[in-house]
Motif scaffolding. Structure first.
Motif, PDB file in Angstrom:
ATOM      1  N   GLY A 105      17.519  23.113 -35.726  1.00 39.88           N
ATOM      2  CA  GLY A 105      17.681  21.798 -35.102  1.00 39.88           C
ATOM      3  C   GLY A 105      16.612  21.442 -34.089  1.00 39.88           C
ATOM      4  O   GLY A 105      16.550  20.307 -33.631  1.00 39.88           O
ATOM      5  N   ILE A 138      12.953  24.258 -36.784  1.00 42.13           N
ATOM      6  CA  ILE A 138      13.590  23.005 -37.205  1.00 42.13           C
ATOM      7  C   ILE A 138      14.889  23.282 -37.969  1.00 42.13           C
ATOM      8  O   ILE A 138      15.807  22.468 -37.959  1.00 42.13           O
ATOM      9  CB  ILE A 138      12.605  22.147 -38.031  1.00 42.13           C
ATOM     10  N   ALA A 166      22.763  25.349 -37.255  1.00 42.36           N
ATOM     11  CA  ALA A 166      21.699  24.483 -37.775  1.00 42.36           C
ATOM     12  C   ALA A 166      21.430  23.296 -36.861  1.00 42.36           C
ATOM     13  O   ALA A 166      20.390  22.653 -36.952  1.00 42.36           O
ATOM     14  CB  ALA A 166      22.042  23.999 -39.180  1.00 42.36           C
ATOM     15  N   ALA A 167      22.376  22.963 -35.988  1.00 45.79           N
ATOM     16  CA  ALA A 167      22.159  21.849 -35.057  1.00 45.79           C
ATOM     17  C   ALA A 167      22.059  22.363 -33.623  1.00 45.79           C
ATOM     18  O   ALA A 167      21.977  21.574 -32.683  1.00 45.79           O
ATOM     19  CB  ALA A 167      23.288  20.833 -35.175  1.00 45.79           C
ATOM     20  N   SER A 192      11.493  15.672 -42.250  1.00 47.34           N
ATOM     21  CA  SER A 192      11.040  14.533 -41.464  1.00 47.34           C
ATOM     22  C   SER A 192      10.858  13.303 -42.334  1.00 47.34           C
ATOM     23  O   SER A 192      10.431  12.280 -41.848  1.00 47.34           O
ATOM     24  CB  SER A 192       9.720  14.875 -40.787  1.00 47.34           C
ATOM     25  N   SER A 201       8.414  18.407 -41.330  1.00 52.94           N
ATOM     26  CA  SER A 201       9.227  18.977 -40.252  1.00 52.94           C
ATOM     27  C   SER A 201       8.858  20.427 -39.910  1.00 52.94           C
ATOM     28  O   SER A 201       9.123  20.878 -38.801  1.00 52.94           O
ATOM     29  CB  SER A 201      10.709  18.884 -40.602  1.00 52.94           C
ATOM     30  N   ASP A 244      17.120  14.494 -34.360  1.00 53.46           N
ATOM     31  CA  ASP A 244      16.130  13.780 -33.550  1.00 53.46           C
ATOM     32  C   ASP A 244      15.140  13.001 -34.411  1.00 53.46           C
ATOM     33  O   ASP A 244      14.817  11.856 -34.120  1.00 53.46           O
ATOM     34  CB  ASP A 244      15.340  14.774 -32.689  1.00 53.46           C
ATOM     35  N   THR A 265      19.189  21.005 -31.497  1.00 56.54           N
ATOM     36  CA  THR A 265      18.944  19.561 -31.464  1.00 56.54           C
ATOM     37  C   THR A 265      18.735  19.087 -30.029  1.00 56.54           C
ATOM     38  O   THR A 265      19.547  19.379 -29.158  1.00 56.54           O
ATOM     39  CB  THR A 265      20.116  18.798 -32.129  1.00 56.54           C
ATOM     40  N   GLY A 266      17.642  18.386 -29.801  1.00 50.15           N
ATOM     41  CA  GLY A 266      17.332  17.882 -28.462  1.00 50.15           C
ATOM     42  C   GLY A 266      16.540  18.863 -27.612  1.00 50.15           C
ATOM     43  O   GLY A 266      16.136  18.529 -26.499  1.00 50.15           O
ATOM     44  N   TYR A 267      16.340  20.067 -28.131  1.00 48.38           N
ATOM     45  CA  TYR A 267      15.620  21.102 -27.372  1.00 48.38           C
ATOM     46  C   TYR A 267      14.266  21.413 -28.007  1.00 48.38           C
ATOM     47  O   TYR A 267      14.079  21.256 -29.211  1.00 48.38           O
ATOM     48  CB  TYR A 267      16.400  22.429 -27.374  1.00 48.38           C
ATOM     49  N   GLY A 321       7.172  17.885 -36.325  1.00 47.29           N
ATOM     50  CA  GLY A 321       7.107  16.982 -37.458  1.00 47.29           C
ATOM     51  C   GLY A 321       7.380  15.554 -37.040  1.00 47.29           C
ATOM     52  O   GLY A 321       8.140  15.300 -36.102  1.00 47.29           O
ATOM     53  N   ARG A 352      12.922  20.545 -32.816  1.00 48.48           N
ATOM     54  CA  ARG A 352      11.713  19.982 -33.429  1.00 48.48           C
ATOM     55  C   ARG A 352      10.525  20.914 -33.251  1.00 48.48           C
ATOM     56  O   ARG A 352       9.610  20.901 -34.050  1.00 48.48           O
ATOM     57  CB  ARG A 352      11.384  18.644 -32.790  1.00 48.48           C
ATOM     58  N   LYS A 365      10.193  11.089 -25.541  1.00 44.85           N
ATOM     59  CA  LYS A 365      10.956  11.496 -24.363  1.00 44.85           C
ATOM     60  C   LYS A 365      10.898  13.011 -24.296  1.00 44.85           C
ATOM     61  O   LYS A 365      10.970  13.683 -25.323  1.00 44.85           O
ATOM     62  CB  LYS A 365      12.404  11.036 -24.525  1.00 44.85           C
TER      63      LYS A 365
END
Ligand code: SF4
Lengths: 192, 500
Positions: free
Chosen positions: B257, B254, B223-224, A76, B159, A99, B227-229, B173, B259, B191
């Motif tokens: 991907g 993380i 690894a991605a 991060s 993270s 993100d 992402t977005g989930y 993170g 968060r 969001k």
């Protein structure tokens, strides 16, 4: 924060996929307690590779960076955005961003532009010898060759970037709403 | 109850917040926590989200405090904030025999640590000092102190904050500007993410740990992939797992991907939290548990994506490359980059193998290691140390291993381990027994893997240079790290376990 409507100029035709924050700024540069001066450590491991774009004088000081999928993955650390800022990068174009990185980029006035891989491939080609323009007004990336790629951006972020607005100041203006929430939660979930 | 509902309704009518007063559509755990924290929802879907818990450490906070001072702002809720130094701290002795502090040799580390020690109290934030018995890695300290609670929103400028999701907290993170935003406003503009269920059913095989499960998940989704989930881990494997194991799983969300990685709170969670210093007590505890019980995902709630894994397919695993998705079972071989269909992946794999100094086709178990690291917020809790000690007991660290570190995640873990005699087992086997901190996970302190050397590491990241410039990292479980230590090469821990 500085207002940005358009970023125009040469672009590093980097293109690499899965560039993590350790590549953007290695951990041994994280010990600073200030935001400035990190450009010198940016892409240190890449700069050690022969023929890399960051050491090529043709792209020195470029305001735009073109990267591959999943740019800014990993930690991060906002130092990644500060490092890009410090090296003069104002916009990064990639097929996708992590993100956390795209949030950090935005908060530091860096435009993160998401374009399909085919458009990014074309821009990587053009950027070898020609400038690229990112325009927030029209939400397009254009080249001297009539290329015109439209992109999307969160309207709130776009507004903040174009007017140089400080997010904390905007939120502090909502103090009454936050205080009202706190009062309600103190009754509902007193253990917090 | 009626009173709270009425307030809930009023607020909903004013359009400001949502605690669904009536039965609405079935919701996931994530959606329930999200809804309970909306201060304001904007037309474009962006929400101002209230943050219940904020962990602060020395690396990502100095510039945030600098920003607050420059703007003349204060910390809105110092009582919801907890500061602990961890990343930079040397893991060697912290006090001299005369009781004075051992000075920190690296001037930059010393400067960051001094900044936190000064900033936290001057903004009214509770600060756990480097020499306090509760000091440790933020993500070990939070759950251990009961600072992390189910149904809370929890953030930290790191993270691997995703770890706290193991207790049913929406934890993720944030960057330093967001740290500053949370300090000043106790909120974040966010969001809503998409939801992904990762369901692991079945029973884990002999020698297979939580670390192997999360490595298998990342190997599967990439690894991605997250992402977005926000991920929610479900299934019998998760239900049967201890909080320690769940923290290992959520911690590495993380690396896939995502968060945040949530696990629904249950009896295991409550039993873990009860009586912790910062956990609710008495009548508040009862009320809290009653609310926590409403959090698990409703039957019929829909996730945007569902991934399933069969526990019986998961073997003790490790990474071969420089992305956490580069996972193979320990019985496997170094893959041939040319075998990957995706051209970008082929290029990445070639670079990885070049960096890692590995040839395609090599059996993973034939790879020698010179460094062992048992620690990090992924695997430094008491269970991790017990698992490693069980393998190390009565054995010796191999001659080709130059350093083998055991770094407990916190002072409390360290004391517990010492009470159980685990320190003696490690020391007798030839491991070094250290003070708590991040240590060789990211090599910001003096604990580094020398250039070109290999490390069997229980940490979470195998990126280029992560454990020191030129360091080659293989991520694996604590038991596997101990097995590598005593054989001097990557080893199938099951062989050592059956031998006993
Ligand atoms: S142990 Fe490693 S991953 Fe965890 S907080 Fe420290 S540096 Fe980050």
């Amino acid at each position: 924060m500085e207002a940005i409507t358009r970023v125009e100029g040469s672009a590093y035709p980097f293109g690499r996929k899965n560039v993590d924050t350790d590549v953007i700024i290695p951990a041994h540069y994280l010990k600073t307690i200030s935001r400035a001066g990190l450009g010198k450590g940016a892409f240190e491991t890449v700069r050690a590779e022969p023929g890399n774009v960051f050491e090529d004088p043709a792209y020195a000081g470029s305001p735009i960076l073109i990267a591959g999928d999943n740019f800014g993955c990993g930690s991060s650390r906002e130092h990644a955005a500060w490092a890009l800022n410090d090296m003069g990068v104002k916009a990064v174009i990639a097929p996708s961003f992590s993100d956390i990185f795209s949030g950090n980029a935005f908060k530091n006035g860096i435009v993160a532009v998401v374009l399909p891989q085919a458009a990014v491939d074309r821009l990587l080609e053009v950027a070898k010898d020609h400038p690229v323009t990112v325009d927030l007004e029209s939400l397009t990336v254009t080249t001297p060759f009539q290329d015109r790629f439209e992109f999307e951006m969160d309207p709130f972020r776009r507004n903040c970037l174009m007017n140089g607005l400080d997010e904390i100041g905007l939120t502090l203006a909502m103090d009454r709403d936050i205080a009202a929430y706190e009062t309600r939660i103190a009754a509902d979930r007193p253990w917090l | 109850m009626g009173f709270q509902r009425k307030i809930g309704c009023n607020w909903t009518e004013s359009g400001i917040s949502i605690i669904a007063p009536r039965m609405t559509k079935p919701r996931t755990l994530y959606e329930k926590i999200w809804d309970a924290h909306v201060v304001e929802r904007r037309d474009d879907g962006t929400c101002l989200i209230y943050i219940d818990r904020h962990l602060v450490h020395e690396v990502t906070s100095p510039q945030a405090f600098e920003g607050l001072r420059a703007a003349g702002r204060k910390v809105r809720r110092p009582d919801l904030t907890l500061a602990v130094p961890d990343h930079n701290l040397p893991t060697t002795r912290r006090l001299n025999p005369d009781g004075s502090r051992v000075p920190i040799a690296d001037p930059e580390s010393a400067q960051q640590l001094a900044a936190l020690q000064l900033n936290a109290p001057s903004f009214g934030i509770h600060y756990i000092d480097a020499i306090a018995p509760e000091q440790g890695i933020v993500h070990v300290v939070g759950p251990e102190q009961g600072f992390t609670l189910p149904g809370t929103t929890l953030v930290c400028g790191d993270s691997h904050t995703s770890a706290h999701g193991a207790l049913g907290a929406l934890a993720f993170g944030i960057g330093t500007s967001e740290v500053e935003h949370v300090l000043a406003t106790q909120t974040l503009l966010l969001k809503q993410s998409k939801t992904m269920e990762v369901c692991i059913d079945g029973t884990l095989g002999f020698g297979v740990s939580a670390k192997d499960v999360i490595l298998a998940i990342i190997g599967k989704i990439g690894a991605a992939g997250g992402t977005g989930y926000v991920i929610e881990y479900t299934g019998s494997v998760i239900r049967d797992m201890s909080i320690e194991g769940r923290l290992t799983i959520s911690n590495m969300s993380i690396e896939g991907g995502a968060r945040a990685g949530l696990i629904a709170p249950d009896e295991t969670t409550y039993a873990y939290l009860k009586g912790r210093p910062m956990a609710p007590k008495g009548e508040e505890w009862e009320r809290a548990v009653a609310w926590w019980k409403t959090l698990p995902t409703d039957p019929g709630a829909v996730y945007d994506r569902v991934v399933t894994l069969d526990a019986t397919d998961i073997a003790p695993s490790l990474t071969w490359g420089t992305s956490p998705e580069d996972v193979v079972p320990i019985t496997g071989i170094v893959p041939d980059p040319e075998s990957f269909a995706d051209p970008a992946k082929r290029i990445a794999a070639r670079k990885s193998l070049d960096y890692m100094g590995l040839e395609p086709g090599t059996r993973m178990q034939d790879v020698a290691v010179e460094n062992i690291f048992i620690g990090s917020c992924t695997n430094s809790r008491i269970e991790d140390l017990r698992a490693a000690a069980a393998v190390a007991r009565g054995r010796k660290v191999a001659d080709n291993v130059r350093q083998a570190l055991v770094v407990p995640g916190s002072g409390l873990v360290k004391r517990q381990a010492e009470a159980e005699g685990l320190d003696r087992i490690f020391i007798e086997a030839g491991f070094q027994w250290r003070e708590p901190g991040c240590s060789m996970c990211l090599a910001m302190n003096p604990d580094k893997v020398p250039p070109g050397e290999r490390c069997a590491s229980t940490s979470n990241r195998n990126f280029v240079g992560r454990q020191g410039p030129g360091a080659r990292t293989h991520l694996l479980s604590p038991a596997m790290a101990a097995a590598a230590a005593v054989t001097g090469r990557l080893t199938d821990v099951r062989d050592l376990m059956t031998a006993e």
